[in-house]
Design a protein around this motif. Structure first.
Motif, PDB file in Angstrom:
ATOM      1  N   VAL A   1      70.640  54.139  68.572  1.00 35.89           N
ATOM      2  CA  VAL A   1      70.945  53.316  67.399  1.00 35.89           C
ATOM      3  C   VAL A   1      71.008  54.200  66.161  1.00 35.89           C
ATOM      4  O   VAL A   1      70.070  54.941  65.861  1.00 35.89           O
ATOM      5  CB  VAL A   1      69.892  52.202  67.193  1.00 35.89           C
TER       6      VAL A   1
ATOM      7  N   ARG B   1      70.765  54.542  62.295  1.00 37.90           N
ATOM      8  CA  ARG B   1      70.083  53.798  61.241  1.00 37.90           C
ATOM      9  C   ARG B   1      70.324  54.468  59.890  1.00 37.90           C
ATOM     10  O   ARG B   1      70.310  55.695  59.789  1.00 37.90           O
ATOM     11  CB  ARG B   1      68.581  53.722  61.519  1.00 37.90           C
TER      12      ARG B   1
ATOM     13  N   GLU C   1      65.442  49.932  55.490  1.00 41.23           N
ATOM     14  CA  GLU C   1      66.652  50.132  56.275  1.00 41.23           C
ATOM     15  C   GLU C   1      67.762  49.255  55.714  1.00 41.23           C
ATOM     16  O   GLU C   1      67.577  48.064  55.487  1.00 41.23           O
ATOM     17  CB  GLU C   1      66.389  49.777  57.741  1.00 41.23           C
TER      18      GLU C   1
ATOM     19  N   ARG D   1      72.487  49.461  60.374  1.00 39.73           N
ATOM     20  CA  ARG D   1      72.253  49.970  61.711  1.00 39.73           C
ATOM     21  C   ARG D   1      73.473  49.706  62.566  1.00 39.73           C
ATOM     22  O   ARG D   1      74.245  48.775  62.325  1.00 39.73           O
ATOM     23  CB  ARG D   1      71.011  49.363  62.357  1.00 39.73           C
TER      24      ARG D   1
ATOM     25  N   ASP E   1      74.493  49.926  66.820  1.00 43.66           N
ATOM     26  CA  ASP E   1      74.118  50.201  68.204  1.00 43.66           C
ATOM     27  C   ASP E   1      75.238  51.001  68.861  1.00 43.66           C
ATOM     28  O   ASP E   1      76.291  50.458  69.207  1.00 43.66           O
ATOM     29  CB  ASP E   1      73.895  48.890  68.953  1.00 43.66           C
TER      30      ASP E   1
ATOM     31  N   VAL F   1      60.727  52.187  63.768  1.00 44.64           N
ATOM     32  CA  VAL F   1      61.959  51.961  64.512  1.00 44.64           C
ATOM     33  C   VAL F   1      61.778  50.690  65.326  1.00 44.64           C
ATOM     34  O   VAL F   1      60.830  50.573  66.099  1.00 44.64           O
ATOM     35  CB  VAL F   1      62.270  53.152  65.435  1.00 44.64           C
TER      36      VAL F   1
END
Length: 619
Positions: free
Chosen positions: A125, A127, A136, A139, A141, A618
């Protein structure tokens, strides 16, 4: 030199501009006088794929034995799917960058920051963290694009404006029924737009192993090493002669595509496949036929990666060194006598390092410049340095182990003359019976650490490329595996303390005064018994801030904060991600906050006290 066509297979592409180089004889010649070439010139290109196939088969045939190449069969396999908008950067706070060898040549790393954001890839992932807000903000994937990029798979990053290039090493299993290397890694690249919510713009995949990469401005150059796609019989019956004959039959029946790397790139719904073409391939007259190195070039300002515009050389390389204007690929090989070539005083089995130089001063495909050979092997990229048009190379020859070691080290000075790297001078005989553990070139000086039982730190004057000389030597116990320049003629060494017999005793950090080249001296030492720092093999793990003297050094699973003055090393404290299953991998500064990164998350710390300010897990 012989000119010809050069390599890529999605349509017809122009030949490599000024493809010229220096080939390598069976062994290096006798030590040259100044300006004598270090290897016979002439990098050869092919006029057709038929000519390329004949040459590739012949070179590979000579390298095949009863167990394939070097004891096993090699297969690079068929590539699988490599599974814009720009905005002016606002004024960003002061921030650190990746600890790199040369300014102007960025190197891929686990984390990148431009001061406005921190970008990491963990567990597949990507970030994005806002260091000012400590939260954050985005993000992505990446496992949806590359399903194998997850737990246990490492990814590095390059960053330019609102573009991030993710470089991954994916493990691919070989079929067990045949004698293939097995599991191998295959480079996969992902171009990500960071302007808004992170999104994938395109991907690139190629056979082989990702050696390294360098970024100059918006151009990223990726170096990939490939092996021929040859599968040798797994039958262990018969004699060495019959097995060798069977393996050579595989080589004789293989098509040219077995040696030419295949690739695939995507942009949105588009998918393109191809193979590096014969018009982009060149080779030295003497080579093993067991490997090829390709340099790919990508513009990170675009909305797609494209085909990489490759340049390939039929050689081996394991070390990449780059500056803002040049790229050097280096690899070692054993001297092998070849029929029809002049005998030299070098005995078979001795190691030499082959170096290929490219001009990267302009965006796009690099221009091949020259090549040459020096005796011995490199410790890492820090054993190479370009200064005022000369390349300095530090190597070790011989065997440093056993009761009667034969090793010694040297520093060679080379320059490009036509298509050859020629030697202008050398210092030899450093550290008899020892090997190089670290090197640092600083302008017209070099500092070389050799070790077996004690640690001589050699100071070498390179201001006259025709007459380099050792000016001073400091002998202490232990060794420095990494040397970092400090202000005011100081040098910081990180490695291991050792007893008088050379047995390591734990981590040591040494502060050296090298202002007087005749008398280098150690001013202070910081020692942690039975400890080890990842910096010994991972120089990107080091952080130094010259304004405050802050040093962030990985020690075990934690990071130790030190304050280095012109005379002393003092410990500030420890930053830990303990209890969160996270070894601290990187440290960076944004403004007056230290950020540490692990697989478990990011911690914000006051670097003056080591007090924790925030934790971003995380999830």
């Amino acid at each position: 030199m012989t000119r010809g066509t050069h390599l890529f297979a999605v349509g017809t592409l122009a030949a490599l501009t000024l493809l010229g180089g220096s080939a390598f004889p069976a062994g290096p010649p006798d030590p040259p006088t100044p300006r004598q070439p270090t290897g016979a010139p002439l990098l050869v290109s092919y006029d057709s794929c038929a000519e390329a196939l004949a040459g590739l088969r012949a070179a590979t045939d000579a390298s095949v034995g009863p167990w394939g190449f070097d004891g096993g069969g090699w297969r690079t396999g068929v590539p699988q799917a490599a599974s814009g908008a720009r905005m002016a950067l606002e004024s960003a706070p002061e921030h650190s960058t990746t600890n790199v060898h040369e300014a102007g040549a960025d190197e891929p790393d686990l984390v990148k920051t431009d001061g406005r954001r921190i970008v990491t890839v963990t567990r597949g992932v990507l970030r994005v963290v806002d260091p000012a807000a400590r939260r954050e903000t985005g993000r992505l994937d990446l496992t949806r694009t590359l399903p194998d990029l997850g737990w246990g798979q490492q990814a590095n990053l390059l960053l330019h404006g609102d573009r991030a290039l993710v470089l991954s090493h994916l493990s691919v299993e070989m079929q067990p029924a045949t004698r293939r290397i097995g599991p191998r890694t295959a480079p996969r690249l992902i171009l990500v737009d960071l302007a808004g919510a992170p999104r994938v713009l395109g991907t690139y995949g190629m056979d082989g192993t990702l050696v390294d990469a360098r970024q100059t401005g918006s151009t990223a150059r990726i170096v990939v090493r490939t092996r021929p796609d040859l599968v040798f019989p797994a039958d262990r019956r018969g004699t060495d002669a019959t097995r060798t004959a069977a393996n050579r039959a595989v080589v004789a029946e293989a098509g040219v595509e077995a040696w030419l790397p295949a690739y695939e790139w995507t942009a949105g719904a588009e998918r393109h496949v191809g193979r590096v073409g014969c018009d982009r391939l060149s080779r030295p007259p003497v080579w093993s036929g067991t490997s090829m190195v390709t340099v790919l070039s990508f513009d990170l300002t675009g909305d797609r990666l494209g085909d990489g515009d490759p340049v390939s050389v039929a050689t081996d390389a394991t070390t990449v060194y780059g500056t803002g204007t040049g790229l050097w690929l280096a690899g070692d090989r054993a001297v092998t006598p070849r029929p029809g070539l002049q005998r030299t005083r070098w005995r078979p089995g001795q190691q030499v390092t082959e170096i290929h130089q490219f001009d990267t001063s302009s965006p796009g495909r690099p221009r091949y410049v020259a090549a040459g050979t020096v005796p011995g092997t490199l410790v890492n990229q820090y054993a190479l340095s370009e200064w005022q048009g000369h390349l300095r190379v530090a190597t070790t020859t011989g065997d440093a182990w056993g009761a009667r070691p034969t090793s010694e080290s040297a520093v060679y000075v080379l320059r490009a003359d036509g298509d050859a790297l020629v030697r202008t001078g050398a210092v030899t005989g450093l550290g008899p019976g020892e090997r190089i553990f670290s090197v640092r070139f600083l302008g017209g000086a070099a500092y070389v650490v050799t070790f077996r039982q004690t640690d001589p730190l050699y100071a070498v004057d390179l201001t006259d490329p025709a007459a380099p000389r050792v000016t001073g030597e400091l002998k202490i116990t232990g060794y420095s595996a990494y040397l970092h320049p400090l202000p005011d003629g100081r040098l910081l060494g990180v490695g291991q303390e050792a007893d008088r017999r050379g047995r390591t005793q734990g981590l040591q950090v040494s502060l050296f005064d090298v202002r007087d080249p005749a008398r280098p001296a150690r001013l202070d030492q910081w020692h942690v018994p039975r400890a080890y720092s990842a910096l010994e093999h991972d120089t990107h793990a080091f952080l130094y801030h010259p304004g405050t003297g802050l040093v962030a050094l990985p020690v075990g699973d934690d990071v130790r904060l030190l304050r280095v003055s012109p005379t002393d090393i003092d410990e500030v404290g420890t930053v830990s991600h303990a209890g969160r299953s996270g070894q601290v991998l990187r440290s960076l500064l944004v403004g007056d906050v230290l950020w540490t990164v692990s697989a478990a998350g990011l911690r914000a710390t006051d670097p003056t006290t080591a007090r924790s300010l925030d934790w971003l897990p995380v999830t």
